[in-house]
Design a protein around this motif. Sequence first.
Motif, PDB file in Angstrom:
ATOM      1  N   SER A  69       0.820  -1.211   0.000  1.00  0.00           N
ATOM      2  CA  SER A  69       0.000   0.000   0.000  1.00  0.00           C
ATOM      3  C   SER A  69       0.856   1.264   0.000  1.00  0.00           C
ATOM      4  O   SER A  69       2.005   1.260   0.456  1.00  0.00           O
ATOM      5  CB  SER A  69      -0.930   0.024   1.220  1.00  0.00           C
ATOM      6  N   ALA A  70       0.266   2.339  -0.505  1.00  0.00           N
ATOM      7  CA  ALA A  70       0.999   3.608  -0.592  1.00  0.00           C
ATOM      8  C   ALA A  70       1.453   4.077   0.784  1.00  0.00           C
ATOM      9  O   ALA A  70       2.579   4.550   0.953  1.00  0.00           O
ATOM     10  CB  ALA A  70       0.119   4.671  -1.252  1.00  0.00           C
ATOM     11  N   LEU A  71       0.585   3.931   1.792  1.00  0.00           N
ATOM     12  CA  LEU A  71       0.948   4.380   3.138  1.00  0.00           C
ATOM     13  C   LEU A  71       2.078   3.531   3.712  1.00  0.00           C
ATOM     14  O   LEU A  71       3.045   4.065   4.266  1.00  0.00           O
ATOM     15  CB  LEU A  71      -0.265   4.346   4.062  1.00  0.00           C
ATOM     16  N   GLN A  84       5.766   4.916   4.722  1.00  0.00           N
ATOM     17  CA  GLN A  84       6.321   4.781   6.066  1.00  0.00           C
ATOM     18  C   GLN A  84       7.650   4.017   6.035  1.00  0.00           C
ATOM     19  O   GLN A  84       8.605   4.391   6.724  1.00  0.00           O
ATOM     20  CB  GLN A  84       5.315   4.060   6.968  1.00  0.00           C
ATOM     21  N   SER A  85       7.710   2.965   5.246  1.00  0.00           N
ATOM     22  CA  SER A  85       8.933   2.176   5.155  1.00  0.00           C
ATOM     23  C   SER A  85      10.058   2.980   4.509  1.00  0.00           C
ATOM     24  O   SER A  85      11.222   2.892   4.930  1.00  0.00           O
ATOM     25  CB  SER A  85       8.666   0.897   4.356  1.00  0.00           C
ATOM     26  N   THR A  86       9.708   3.772   3.498  1.00  0.00           N
ATOM     27  CA  THR A  86      10.709   4.616   2.848  1.00  0.00           C
ATOM     28  C   THR A  86      11.242   5.662   3.818  1.00  0.00           C
ATOM     29  O   THR A  86      12.438   5.977   3.819  1.00  0.00           O
ATOM     30  CB  THR A  86      10.109   5.288   1.600  1.00  0.00           C
ATOM     31  N   TRP A  87      10.384   6.189   4.662  1.00  0.00           N
ATOM     32  CA  TRP A  87      10.796   7.172   5.673  1.00  0.00           C
ATOM     33  C   TRP A  87      11.838   6.558   6.601  1.00  0.00           C
ATOM     34  O   TRP A  87      12.866   7.177   6.905  1.00  0.00           O
ATOM     35  CB  TRP A  87       9.565   7.626   6.457  1.00  0.00           C
ATOM     36  N   ARG A 102      -0.915  12.896   6.722  1.00  0.00           N
ATOM     37  CA  ARG A 102       0.273  13.746   6.681  1.00  0.00           C
ATOM     38  C   ARG A 102       1.417  13.055   5.942  1.00  0.00           C
ATOM     39  O   ARG A 102       2.097  13.660   5.115  1.00  0.00           O
ATOM     40  CB  ARG A 102       0.711  14.112   8.102  1.00  0.00           C
ATOM     41  N   ARG A 103       1.629  11.780   6.248  1.00  0.00           N
ATOM     42  CA  ARG A 103       2.732  11.066   5.615  1.00  0.00           C
ATOM     43  C   ARG A 103       2.541  10.939   4.108  1.00  0.00           C
ATOM     44  O   ARG A 103       3.506  10.889   3.348  1.00  0.00           O
ATOM     45  CB  ARG A 103       2.880   9.685   6.265  1.00  0.00           C
ATOM     46  N   LEU A 104       1.274  10.892   3.673  1.00  0.00           N
ATOM     47  CA  LEU A 104       0.982  10.785   2.249  1.00  0.00           C
ATOM     48  C   LEU A 104       0.845  12.145   1.570  1.00  0.00           C
ATOM     49  O   LEU A 104       0.592  12.210   0.360  1.00  0.00           O
ATOM     50  CB  LEU A 104      -0.313   9.992   2.045  1.00  0.00           C
TER      51      LEU A 104
END
Length: 316
Positions: A11-13, A17-20, A171-173
Motif C-alpha cells: 500500500s501507498a501508506l 512509512q517504510s521509505t521514511w 500527513r505522511r501521504l
Amino acid sequence: MTALRLGTRRSALATTQSTWVADRLRAHGHDVELVEVRTEGDRDRTTPLAQLGGTGVFVSALREALAEGRVDLAVHSLKDLPTAPDPRVALAAVPAREDVRDALVARDGLTLGELPAGATVGTGSPRRRAQLELLGLGLEVADLRGNVDTRLAAVHEGRLDAVVLAAAGLRRLGRDAEVTEMLDPIQMLPAPGQGALAVEVRTDDDATAAAVAALDDPDARACVTAERALLAELEAGCSAPVGALAEVVLGVEGDELSLRAVVAAPDGSSDLRRSLTGTPAGAHDLGLRLARLLLEDGAADLMTTSTDPAVTERAQ
C-alpha cells in the motif's frame, strides 16, 4: 556492505512509512532495500477487519517474512501491533511520533458539528464508530474498508458525506490538505499507538537491532508503552472500542507521563473515561494501573454491551 532488507506492504501508506525509515537508516550510513510482502488484509479488501483478525492481520505476514529470514526488519503502524508478544521478533525502535489525532474529511469543507443529522460517516474502526455515536449528533456510521485513496474517494465521489482517518497517515501521504477538521482527543481519543511507527527485527539479530536503535525516540516509546500496556491488561484487541493517549508533560519535579483512556460500548450507548499520571520510566506500570481502574469500574462488561446485535457482532 550487505543491504538491510526492509519488509513492507504494497500500500501507498506502508511504502511511504517504510521509505521514511529507510531514508533515516541511509542517513546513518546503512544501505537499505525495500522488499514487498503481501498480507491477507491486502488480498481481501471486502471482509471487515474484525472478521479477518483485526488490524493485526497486516502484521502477521511481515513477521513471518522476518522470522524466516526473508527480510531483516519490518515497519508497521504501531497501532496495528497485537499486544501479545512474539518471541521471534523484538521492537528495536519507535521513531518520533507523528500527529496522534483522528481527522475528518467531509464534503463541502464541513466540520463534524456542521454535518446534518443523518449524514453518513465512514470508518472501519469500532473505536471511532463508538465515539462518533457517543457524540449524539445523529450521524449514520457506515463500515468502510480500503486504502486511503479508496476512503477519500468515497467522499469526493459523493458515496459518503465524510470519513474519519488517522491524521498521521494523511500527513505522511501529503493528503492533509483534504482534512476539514482535526478531531480533538477530548472528542475522540485515538487508538493506542496511533501516529507511531514500530520497527521490528529478529530477536537474534543484534547487528540489525543496533543499526535500528539509532531511530528510537524515548518519549514516543514511553507513551506507546503505557498505551499498549493498558490495552493488553484490558485484554482488548486492536479493533476493540478502546482509545488511549499518553503524553510526556512537564511536572513539578520534571517530566511526567499523563495517560487518559476511554472504553466504550460498541454501539456507543455508554463509555468510561479515566486518567492517571506517572513517570516515563514507569510507563508500563502506569498503563496497567489505569487499565485495572477501568476494569474495577466495569470496563469488561462495557466492551461487550450493545443494544444492537449487529454492532456487537462487528466488534467481536
